[in-house]
Design a protein around this motif. Sequence first.
Motif, short mmCIF file in Angstrom:
data_model
loop_
_atom_site.label_atom_id
_atom_site.label_comp_id
_atom_site.label_asym_id
_atom_site.label_seq_id
_atom_site.Cartn_x
_atom_site.Cartn_y
_atom_site.Cartn_z
N ALA A 280 14.52 -4.35 7.11
CA ALA A 280 15.32 -2.73 6.46
C ALA A 280 15.24 -2.54 5.13
N ALA A 281 15.34 -2.13 4.72
CA ALA A 281 15.33 -2.34 2.96
C ALA A 281 16.74 -0.82 3.67
N LEU A 282 16.52 0.34 4.19
CA LEU A 282 17.72 0.93 3.98
C LEU A 282 17.88 1.27 5.69
N GLN A 283 18.74 0.93 6.18
CA GLN A 283 18.81 1.37 8.25
C GLN A 283 18.96 2.31 8.29
N ALA A 284 17.71 2.67 8.62
CA ALA A 284 18.22 4.98 9.38
C ALA A 284 18.86 4.76 10.83
N THR A 285 18.65 3.57 11.22
CA THR A 285 19.34 3.95 13.10
C THR A 285 19.73 2.85 13.46
N LEU B 270 0.50 -0.79 0.08
CA LEU B 270 0.16 0.22 0.01
C LEU B 270 1.32 1.76 0.08
N SER B 271 -0.14 2.13 -0.38
CA SER B 271 1.22 3.74 0.14
C SER B 271 1.87 3.38 0.39
N ARG B 272 2.48 4.58 1.14
CA ARG B 272 4.17 4.98 1.47
C ARG B 272 4.88 3.12 2.26
N ALA B 273 4.70 2.10 1.98
CA ALA B 273 4.59 0.86 2.48
C ALA B 273 6.39 0.52 2.49
N GLY B 274 7.02 1.43 1.03
CA GLY B 274 8.09 1.20 0.91
C GLY B 274 8.82 0.24 -0.04
N LYS B 275 7.69 0.60 -0.96
CA LYS B 275 8.50 0.35 -1.84
C LYS B 275 9.57 0.50 -2.79
N THR B 276 9.59 1.72 -3.69
CA THR B 276 10.41 1.87 -3.47
C THR B 276 11.73 2.19 -3.14
N VAL B 277 12.16 2.74 -2.02
CA VAL B 277 13.12 2.25 -0.96
C VAL B 277 14.02 1.45 -1.15
N PHE B 278 12.44 0.15 -1.36
CA PHE B 278 13.45 -1.61 -1.19
C PHE B 278 14.10 -1.82 -2.56
N GLU C 55 10.93 10.95 -3.20
CA GLU C 55 8.88 11.15 -3.44
C GLU C 55 8.55 9.59 -3.47
N SER C 56 7.22 10.42 -3.03
CA SER C 56 5.82 9.26 -3.66
C SER C 56 5.94 8.85 -5.44
N THR C 57 5.60 8.15 -5.10
CA THR C 57 5.81 7.21 -7.18
C THR C 57 4.22 8.17 -7.11
N ARG C 58 4.56 8.60 -8.51
CA ARG C 58 2.86 8.98 -9.44
C ARG C 58 3.11 8.49 -10.70
N1 LIG Z 1 13.35 4.02 8.46
C1 LIG Z 1 12.97 3.33 7.45
N2 LIG Z 1 12.14 4.60 6.74
C2 LIG Z 1 11.87 3.48 5.64
C3 LIG Z 1 12.50 2.78 4.54
N3 LIG Z 1 11.79 2.26 3.70
C4 LIG Z 1 10.79 3.31 3.46
N4 LIG Z 1 10.81 4.32 4.36
C5 LIG Z 1 10.02 5.25 5.63
O1 LIG Z 1 9.21 4.88 4.06
C6 LIG Z 1 8.60 6.08 3.69
C7 LIG Z 1 8.35 5.35 1.92
O2 LIG Z 1 8.83 4.86 1.45
P1 LIG Z 1 9.01 4.39 -0.24
O3 LIG Z 1 9.45 3.60 -0.16
O4 LIG Z 1 8.92 5.64 -0.91
O5 LIG Z 1 7.06 3.97 -0.30
P2 LIG Z 1 6.23 3.71 -1.64
O6 LIG Z 1 5.65 2.03 -0.77
O7 LIG Z 1 7.12 3.58 -2.43
O8 LIG Z 1 4.83 4.21 -0.76
P3 LIG Z 1 4.38 4.85 -2.60
O9 LIG Z 1 5.04 5.35 -4.00
O10 LIG Z 1 3.53 6.51 -2.01
O11 LIG Z 1 3.72 4.14 -2.97
C8 LIG Z 1 9.74 7.08 3.21
O12 LIG Z 1 10.16 8.60 2.94
C9 LIG Z 1 10.66 6.86 4.42
O13 LIG Z 1 10.48 7.62 5.41
C10 LIG Z 1 13.77 1.72 5.56
O14 LIG Z 1 13.87 1.08 5.30
N5 LIG Z 1 13.49 2.20 6.81
#
Ligand SMILES: Nc1nc2c(ncn2[C@@H]2O[C@H](COP(=O)(O)OP(=O)(O)OP(=O)(O)O)[C@@H](O)[C@H]2O)c(=O)[nH]1
Length: 497
Positions: free
Chosen positions: A392-397, A48-56, A115-118
Motif C-alpha cells: 500500500a503506497a499510502l496506508q489508509a487503515t 490499468l485505470s485506478r490501479a494506484g499509479k498516481t498515489v504510488f 483525481e483520475s489522471t487525464r
Molecule cells: N487504501 C488505499 N487506497 C489506494 C491506495 N492507492 C490508491 N488507492 C485508491 O485507488 C484510487 C486510484 O488511485 P490512483 O493512484 O489515482 O490510480 P491511477 O492508477 O493513477 O488511476 P488513473 O489515473 O485513472 O489511471 C485512489 O483514489 C484510492 O481510492 C493505497 O495505497 N491505499
Amino acid sequence: MALAKGTPREVPLSLSDLDDTARKAFHRAGSFFTDLMTPSLRLGVTGLSRAGKTVFITALIRNLVSGGRLPFFGPEAEGRIERAYLEPQPDDTVPRFDYEAHLATLENDPPAWPESTRRLSQLRVTIEYLAANPLVRAFGPSRLNLDIVDYPGEWLIDLPLLQQSYEAWSAEAIGQAREARRAPHAKPWLDLLDTIAPYAREDEQVALTGTRLFCGYLMEARANNHVLHTSGPGRFLMPGDLAGSPLLTFFPLQLEADRSTPRGSLAAMMARRFESYKSHVVRPFFRECFARLDRQIVLVDLLGPLNEGGPALADLQRALDGVLGAFRTGTSSWLTSLLGRRIDKLLFAATKADHIHATSHDRLEAILRLVTERAMNRATSTGSEVDVQALAALQATHEAEAKLGDDLLPCIVGVPLAGERVGAKVFDGIQEAVIFPGDLPEDPKKALMSEAGPTRLNFVRFRPPRVLPAGANGEAAPLPHIRLDRALDFLLSDRLA
Ligand SMILES: Nc1nc2c(ncn2[C@@H]2O[C@H](COP(=O)(O)OP(=O)(O)OP(=O)(O)O)[C@@H](O)[C@H]2O)c(=O)[nH]1
Ligand SMILES: [Mg+2]
C-alpha cells in the motif's frame, strides 16, 4: 613478508590521508564529473485505470524527498541517502507531474485522493547518496536521476491494438460486447451494427452515429462497473487533448472473414482511421512512456475483481495479459524497437493491501502470481529479475482483531468513503469503522473459479490518512505505507550501491 621500500604495491586511499586543499579539489572534481555523468534510471509505473499509479508516484516522491520511514530500503537503512530533490523537468515536450497538487489534495482537511489522471506527465527526482564503496565515496556524494512518467490507465489498453489488424480488433471487440456482462451496456450499439452494411459506400453520418453509440457503451461499461475491461480504444474513454478529434471517429464493424474491403467503403474508411489512430496516437504514447525503461513496476488492483468474483478476475487477467504481452523482450517482439533498453527488473505489486489484514497478504500475492503468471514467466525466461509484493503506497487503515463468539476476526479500521456499503450499512465518509472484509481463498485458483455475483468478500474504499505538510526544513511526518520500502529496495538499491 616485508616489502622493500621501492616495491610497487596497492596503497588504500583514504580521504584523511589528504590535506584540506587536496580534499576540496578532490570533491570539486568529483561533483564536476557526477554533474556531467549523473546516471538516470527510468522507472515505468504500469497499471490499468485506478490501479494506484498516481498515489504510488506521489507517495514514493514524498517518502524520498521529505524523510519517509523506509527501514527496508537498504541505502536508507544504511544511512547512505544524503537527500533527494525534484529536478526541473528534463523533457521540454512533456508536462511536469504535478506532485505538489497531488500532495495538496492529501494534505487537505479532510484529505482526498488525487483525481483520475487525464494526461501524460513526467518528473525527475535526483537522489544524492554515499556510495557503499569508500573509494567512490572519497569523491563526494554520488547521484542518481530517477525519471518517472504518469499517464491515464485507460491509455494502456491501447497497447495490444498495435499488434492487431482492424479486422481482428473488430471481431474481438464485438465478441466482447456480446458477452453476458457487457451486452446490456452495448445493446444500442449492437442494434445499430445489425443495420449497417460494412461494404456499402462510406458515410460520415454513419461513422459519427456508430462512434457515439460505441463510445457510450465503453463509457457505461466503465461507469457501472469499473472492472469491466474492454479492448478500447483508450482515448474514447479518456480523450486528453484529442477530445472531438476526427482521429476518434471509428468503431468495429461486423466483417466477413476473407472478404476484401472495396475502396471507398465504410469498412475501408474505418480500417484507415483505425490505422491512423495507431500511428498518430498509440505509437507516440508508447514511445514517450515505455521507450528506454530500465525498471518496471506493474501495479494491479485485485480488490475490485475479487469483490465481483471469478469472471471479473479472469477479465482482469485477460486485460493484463494483452498489455503485458507487449513488453516481451527478444527479437520477435514488435516493441523491441521502441523499448531500446532492456527491463532488467520487474516488480508485480498488488496495490491497496491496506484493505486486508496482514495475515492475508501472502494470499493476495499468490492471486497476483496466478493472474500475471504468463507475463511473469516471459520476463523470467528472458533473464529479468522478477518479484511479487502486496503493498500500500499510502496506508489508509490500521489492523485490529474483533471477537466474534469464540473466534478472533482479523479486521481493518479506517474511515470508509461516503456511499461505500457493507451489507445494509451505508457509510458517511466521517465515521471510523471496523471491517472484516472476508477471507481470501487459500488456493488462489479458487478465486478465479468463484461464481459471478456477490462473493464472500467485501472491500470498501477508505479515505486517505491525514497527510501533514512538511515544515520549513522540508522534513515532514512520515507517511504510513505497507512495503513501499521493500519495493524501492528491489527497484533501486543496486543502482545506489
Ligand atoms: N487504501 C488505499 N487506497 C489506494 C491506495 N492507492 C490508491 N488507492 C485508491 O485507488 C484510487 C486510484 O488511485 P490512483 O493512484 O489515482 O490510480 P491511477 O492508477 O493513477 O488511476 P488513473 O489515473 O485513472 O489511471 C485512489 O483514489 C484510492 O481510492 C493505497 O495505497 N491505499
Ligand atoms: Mg492516475
